[in-house]
Write an enzyme that holds these catalytic residues in place. Structure first.
Site, short mmCIF file in Angstrom:
data_model
loop_
_atom_site.label_atom_id
_atom_site.label_comp_id
_atom_site.label_asym_id
_atom_site.label_seq_id
_atom_site.Cartn_x
_atom_site.Cartn_y
_atom_site.Cartn_z
N HIS A 15 0.86 -1.18 0.00
CA HIS A 15 0.00 0.00 0.00
C HIS A 15 0.90 1.23 0.00
O HIS A 15 2.13 1.11 0.01
CB HIS A 15 -0.95 -0.01 1.21
CG HIS A 15 -0.22 -0.11 2.50
ND1 HIS A 15 0.18 0.98 3.22
CD2 HIS A 15 0.24 -1.18 3.17
CE1 HIS A 15 0.83 0.58 4.29
NE2 HIS A 15 0.88 -0.72 4.29
N SER A 249 -4.29 4.22 6.96
CA SER A 249 -4.62 2.85 7.35
C SER A 249 -4.36 1.88 6.19
O SER A 249 -4.72 2.15 5.05
CB SER A 249 -6.08 2.78 7.75
OG SER A 249 -6.48 1.43 7.81
N LYS A 250 -3.75 0.75 6.56
CA LYS A 250 -3.54 -0.31 5.57
C LYS A 250 -4.87 -0.79 5.02
O LYS A 250 -4.95 -1.37 3.96
CB LYS A 250 -2.86 -1.52 6.23
CG LYS A 250 -1.39 -1.33 6.43
CD LYS A 250 -0.80 -2.60 7.03
CE LYS A 250 0.47 -2.23 7.73
NZ LYS A 250 0.86 -3.01 8.83
N ARG A 251 -5.92 -0.58 5.82
CA ARG A 251 -7.23 -1.10 5.42
C ARG A 251 -7.93 -0.19 4.41
O ARG A 251 -8.94 -0.56 3.85
CB ARG A 251 -8.11 -1.32 6.66
CG ARG A 251 -7.71 -2.58 7.40
CD ARG A 251 -8.54 -2.77 8.65
NE ARG A 251 -8.17 -1.81 9.66
CZ ARG A 251 -7.15 -1.96 10.50
NH1 ARG A 251 -6.41 -3.04 10.42
NH2 ARG A 251 -6.86 -1.05 11.39
#
Ligand code: GLU
Length: 301
Positions: A15, A249-251
């Site tokens: 990411h 956020s990685k999400r």
């Protein structure tokens, strides 16, 4: 020669945060004609997948971040470059640490550690209370056949280093992390041991990565000293934040390489990274070549 590295764990798609660390480390060494190594940190057999490592390589190529050594094809003379293939090296250096008398077998479960931990840390860090530590150190005996993890005693004294970006650092490992694991009870190598052995044997002179690993740098310097290696220079980058100052956020799927590649050209993604890193004052597309000559205090001279 300046030698940097990028050491991703192949547990998923990269990411923007990973790309940022890769781009900055690449630029930092390439500005000075240095060497850049790609090491695959696939120590966790459950989470690491070859397909993820292949995607990471593909994403790096797409951005133009070519490596001089390493990767899945094990290019170069300091290999293997996959941690899963370096077991014997880790065992050799673990044995050297055991020979110091400052390691011991620990049979504490996670639940034991949570209930006995030293004063609770506000950031959720768990400090090992030393439950299994021998009463006399160095300890002349070490039963390698006894079950449990191998833990390393840490002294109640300061580890000081000058981070090239974050500035002067002081950590007391006894207070800040406690005795830490070198090899887990199931035989899995710890990140700290593997990264020190690898960075030392691969001749890494500069470790540039996110500043969530500053405390790890102190643990790693302690290991360098015990093993008689010279530590590299450390340069810990400020973590990327959004407009509200919140850590990315990685999400957030829009920041994964999958969607970044779908919606942008490589120069556009580099423009986003360069702006987030405050190398440029807009998100306009930029090439790696152009970035090589942009001045920034983030790059060691
Ligand atoms: N594999 C680690 C990670 O992806 C690397 C950390 C480091 O650069 O030392 O977080």
């Amino acid at each position: 020669m300046v030698t940097g590295r990028f050491a991703p764990s192949p547990s998923g798609r990269m990411h923007l945060g990973n790309i940022y660390a890769a781009v900055m480390s690449w630029l930092s060494v390439k500005r000075r004609g240095g060497r850049w190594i790609l090491r695959i940190e696939d120590l966790d057999p459950q989470r690491s997948k070859k397909a993820h490592a292949e995607m990471i390589e593909d994403d790096l190529h797409w951005l133009g971040l070519d490596w001089d050594e390493g990767g899945l094809e094990n290019k170069g003379s300091h290999g293997p470059y996959l941690q899963s293939q370096r077991h014997d090296l880790y065992q050799h250096y673990l044995d050297r640490l055991i020979a110091t008398g400052y390691t011991y077998k620990c049979r504490c479960t996670r639940a034991d550690i949570m209930t006995t931990q030293a004063p609770h840390q506000s950031d959720g860090r768990v400090i090992y209370a030393g439950t299994c530590r021998p009463s006399v150190l160095p300890c002349p005996t070490f039963d390698s056949h006894a079950p449990g993890a191998v833990r390393l005693y840490v002294p109640d004294s300061d580890i000081c280093f000058n981070d090239l970006i974050a500035g002067p650092q002081i950590y007391n490992l006894a207070r800040d992390c406690g005795d830490f694991i070198l090899c887990r009870a199931d035989g899995a190598w710890s990140y700290q041991l593997a990264v020190v052995v690898d960075d030392a044997l691969m001749g890494i002179t500069e470790v540039m990565r996110g500043n969530d690993l500053l405390l790890s740098a102190a643990q790693q310097i302690y290991l360098y000293r015990l093993l008689g290696f010279t530590p590299p220079l450390f340069a810990h980058l400020p973590l990327l934040t959004n407009e509200l100052g919140q850590r990315l956020s990685k999400r957030d799927n829009s920041l994964s390489m999958e969607s970044l590649r779908r919606d942008h050209t490589p120069e556009q993604v580099l423009g986003l990274v360069a702006h987030a890193a405050r190398l440029t004052d807009s998100t306009s597309p930029v090439s790696l070549n152009e970035l090589l000559s942009i001045p920034s205090t983030l790059f060691p001279r």
